[in-house]
Motif scaffolding. Structure first.
Motif, PDB file in Angstrom:
ATOM      1  N   UNK A  17       0.828  -1.201   0.000  1.00 23.66           N
ATOM      2  CA  UNK A  17       0.000   0.000   0.000  1.00 23.66           C
ATOM      3  C   UNK A  17       0.868   1.260   0.000  1.00 23.66           C
ATOM      4  N   UNK A  18       1.903   1.262   0.853  1.00 25.92           N
ATOM      5  CA  UNK A  18       2.762   2.430   0.926  1.00 25.92           C
ATOM      6  C   UNK A  18       3.483   2.643  -0.409  1.00 25.92           C
ATOM      7  N   UNK A  45       1.059   3.911  -3.000  1.00 27.04           N
ATOM      8  CA  UNK A  45       0.730   5.300  -2.672  1.00 27.04           C
ATOM      9  C   UNK A  45       1.828   6.230  -3.153  1.00 27.04           C
ATOM     10  N   UNK A  46       3.078   5.855  -2.880  1.00 31.88           N
ATOM     11  CA  UNK A  46       4.207   6.694  -3.282  1.00 31.88           C
ATOM     12  C   UNK A  46       4.241   6.859  -4.792  1.00 31.88           C
TER      13      UNK A  46
END
Lengths: 327, 289
Positions: free
Chosen positions: A24-25, A28-29
């Motif tokens: 997810x991170x 997102x980035x």
């Protein structure tokens, strides 16, 4: 994963592979980066136009006109030429702006508007804080449950659980809608309904900041040390007693810090809301520009706004230091 | 509870601040001459409020204007286009603000200079470094002290209406705010890793980059996402000054009393902010772990 004092290559390798990772991170980035870079290709940013000769001439003329009017005089070709700088002339002109506001316009003086800006921001943030204190208790997961701070009590019957869930959810939705609406748009809408010069600005700021302070306060309650509250509960204290005697004193210092941070923003916003015709510096800034392009006066009032903002930041920093020392 | 006799003043410092706030609030209400009775709208305002809020649950799906010229896009297309412009301005402004914010934020942090990234005990560290540090802090204060709308008004007066000016207007105060918060986050980050690196012989720059910044990074990322949410709101508001963002649609629909349209645009803006709020909220939770 334990690593000896002299880690081998393979141990370090294993440690590296076991590092916390989140898809997810990463996604997102990637998305965020794409958004930031992509915006320059999607947007209609006409660089040729932005740096054209016309724009440069505009800027040139603007910079000439920013010089206070009494320090300019008609030159041979009829345009205003700068006179040598004179602090006395500038002082008289500045004093007139502070007492009379925009020249030849029916506006309050700069000083009065500056104080009005401060008053709007102070009243708005105090109202926002009072309202958010009411909301935050109903939004906090630890407090807005059927059996708060009773770890061994077991689950409550489902109707009560559901009722509290509804209350909590509704409070959170109210707070999130409050903080999603920009102050300027709130004030614009309220102005049409309330024809007093100050209430729309005060209410718009209060509504937006109540949403923010309420969320922050709820989070502070959730992160507060539960042990005193659990002890009180075990002694039979009611929910209200717990909130007032155990939680309120524990979260007060942090809430005051948030309060002053938000007040700093309020001062900035209060200045701007005047552009809608409300009793703050923004009104003078707008009048100076709209009525006859008095850019010298516009820049003067923007500078006055800067002074107010910096004074507010200073006052807030002092107050926050007092609060921090005390706790 | 018995009063604390050691205190010369019945209020503690915190009580003193609270009492001051009460007094300030009352002064503000008196200075503005506000009456609670002014809160009830005038007759005109009341009917307007009734008309306006009546449409809250029935936003318009197509244009409510009496005359719609041929070739005008539909209301939803118009609203979505304004929403895309809002996001584009916010993102472009944020890309500038992030780069500037990181550079200025590091220059304005004491850790950057005291960690001797460039050799604090040298001639440079004693003379030039404090000047850069101080100048950066003043610059940040200056950028932050003028609101993005006022920067936009200034640019409008100085160069006229150009989208690039809107982006720069948002980017200046946002870069200042990001720099201020970033510098505080780096300065308040735990120092153990940086000290361990120093003991292992790392240079000042290495201590800063690999010891300090990684500790502050999750907070910095979370804050950058939060600021993007704010940038969306700022970008929408700039619509009131002629830019083609949601604010302009809201203003035009409201002025032509098409309240259903106003609610459509408001809901689009709300959705935009909420989506981003949920995204950044989830990211914050992941990064905090």
């Amino acid at each position: 994963m334990s690593v000896s004092a002299h880690a081998t290559e393979s141990e370090l390798d294993a440690l590296w592979r076991a590092r916390p990772r989140s898809r997810f991170v990463r996604v997102s980035f990637a998305l965020f980066g794409l958004l930031l870079v992509g915006s320059w290709f999607v947007g209609d940013f006409d660089f040729a136009d932005s740096f054209s000769d016309t724009r440069a001439r505009n800027l040139d003329r603007f910079l000439d006109e920013v010089r206070p009017y009494p320090l300019r005089a008609p030159g041979p070709d009829g345009t205003l030429e700068p006179l040598p700088w004179d602090w006395g002339v500038f002082g008289t002109w500045a004093q007139q702006r502070l007492t009379d506001g925009v020249s030849d316009r029916d506006t309050p003086g700069g000083l009065e508007s500056a104080l009005g800006t401060l008053a709007i921001s102070v009243l708005a943030i105090v109202l926002a804080a009072l309202a958010s204190l009411v909301f935050c208790g109903f939004a906090a997961r630890t407090l807005a449950t059927p059996r708060p701070f009773a770890p061994h009590a077991g689950p409550a019957p489902w109707p009560r659980r559901l009722a509290w869930q509804v209350v909590r959810g509704a409070t959170r939705i109210v707070l999130i809608v409050q903080r999603s609406m920009p102050e300027y748009i709130l004030a614009f809408l309220l102005l049409a309904m309330l024809r007093t010069p100050a209430w729309p600005a005060v209410l718009a700021l209060a509504i937006h900041n109540c949403g923010i302070l309420g969320r922050l306060a709820a989070e502070t309650i959730e992160n507060a040390d539960p042990r005193p509250a659990v002890a009180l509960r075990a002694l039979g204290a009611s929910r209200t007693t717990i909130a007032l005697t155990s939680i309120a004193p524990a979260i007060l210092p942090r809430l005051l810090t948030y309060f002053f941070y938000r007040w700093e923003t309020c001062v900035r916003e209060a200045t701007v809301l005047g552009i809608l015709g409300l009793a703050s510096l923004g009104w003078l800034i707008d009048e100076a520009q709209v009525s006859g392009f008095r850019y010298d006066e516009m820049v003067f009032f923007i500078g006055l706004g800067m002074v107010i903002v910096l004074a507010g930041d200073l006052l807030s920093a002092i107050a926050r230091r007092i609060v921090r020392r005390a706790s | 509870m018995a009063p604390d006799l050691r205190r010369p003043f019945p209020l503690g410092p915190r009580g003193f601040v609270l009492a001051g706030l009460g007094v300030a609030g009352i002064w503000a209400a008196l200075y503005l001459g506000l009456q609670p009775s002014d809160l009830t709208p005038s007759t005109g305002g009341l009917s307007l409020a009734r008309d306006f809020f009546a449409r809250a649950f029935s936003p318009a799906l197509s244009s409510e204007a009496a005359y719609v010229p041929d070739g005008t896009p539909g209301l939803l297309a118009l609203s979505l286009r304004a929403a895309v412009t809002t996001v584009v301005y916010a993102a472009a402004a944020m890309s500038v603000a992030l780069v500037l914010g990181i550079v200025l934020g590091f220059c304005a942090s004491t850790a950057w200079w005291s960690g001797d990234p460039l050799g604090g005990r040298t001639w440079f560290g004693r003379t030039v470094a404090p000047v850069i540090y101080g100048a950066t802090r003043v610059l940040i204060g200056f950028m932050r002290s003028v609101h993005e709308v006022l920067w936009a008004v200034l640019f409008l007066a100085a160069v006229g209406l150009t989208p690039l000016a809107a982006v720069v207007a948002i980017a200046i105060p946002y870069a200042g705010t990001l720099a201020k918060i970033f510098s505080e986050m780096v300065d308040e980050a735990p120092r153990e890793a940086s000290h361990a690196l120093r003991a292992a012989g790392a240079s000042g720059m290495q201590q800063f980059a690999f010891g300090l910044v990684p500790r502050a990074l999750p907070d910095m990322i979370a804050y950058a996402f939060y600021r993007f949410e704010c940038a969306l709101r700022s970008s929408a508001v700039l619509g009131f000054f002629g830019y083609e963002t949601l604010g302009r649609e809201i203003e035009q629909s409201f002025v032509s009393t098409n309240y259903g349209e106003v609610w459509t645009h408001l809901y689009v803006l709300l959705a935009l902010v909420l989506v981003f709020d949920a995204w950044s909220g989830r990211l914050r939770a992941r990064l905090a772990r």
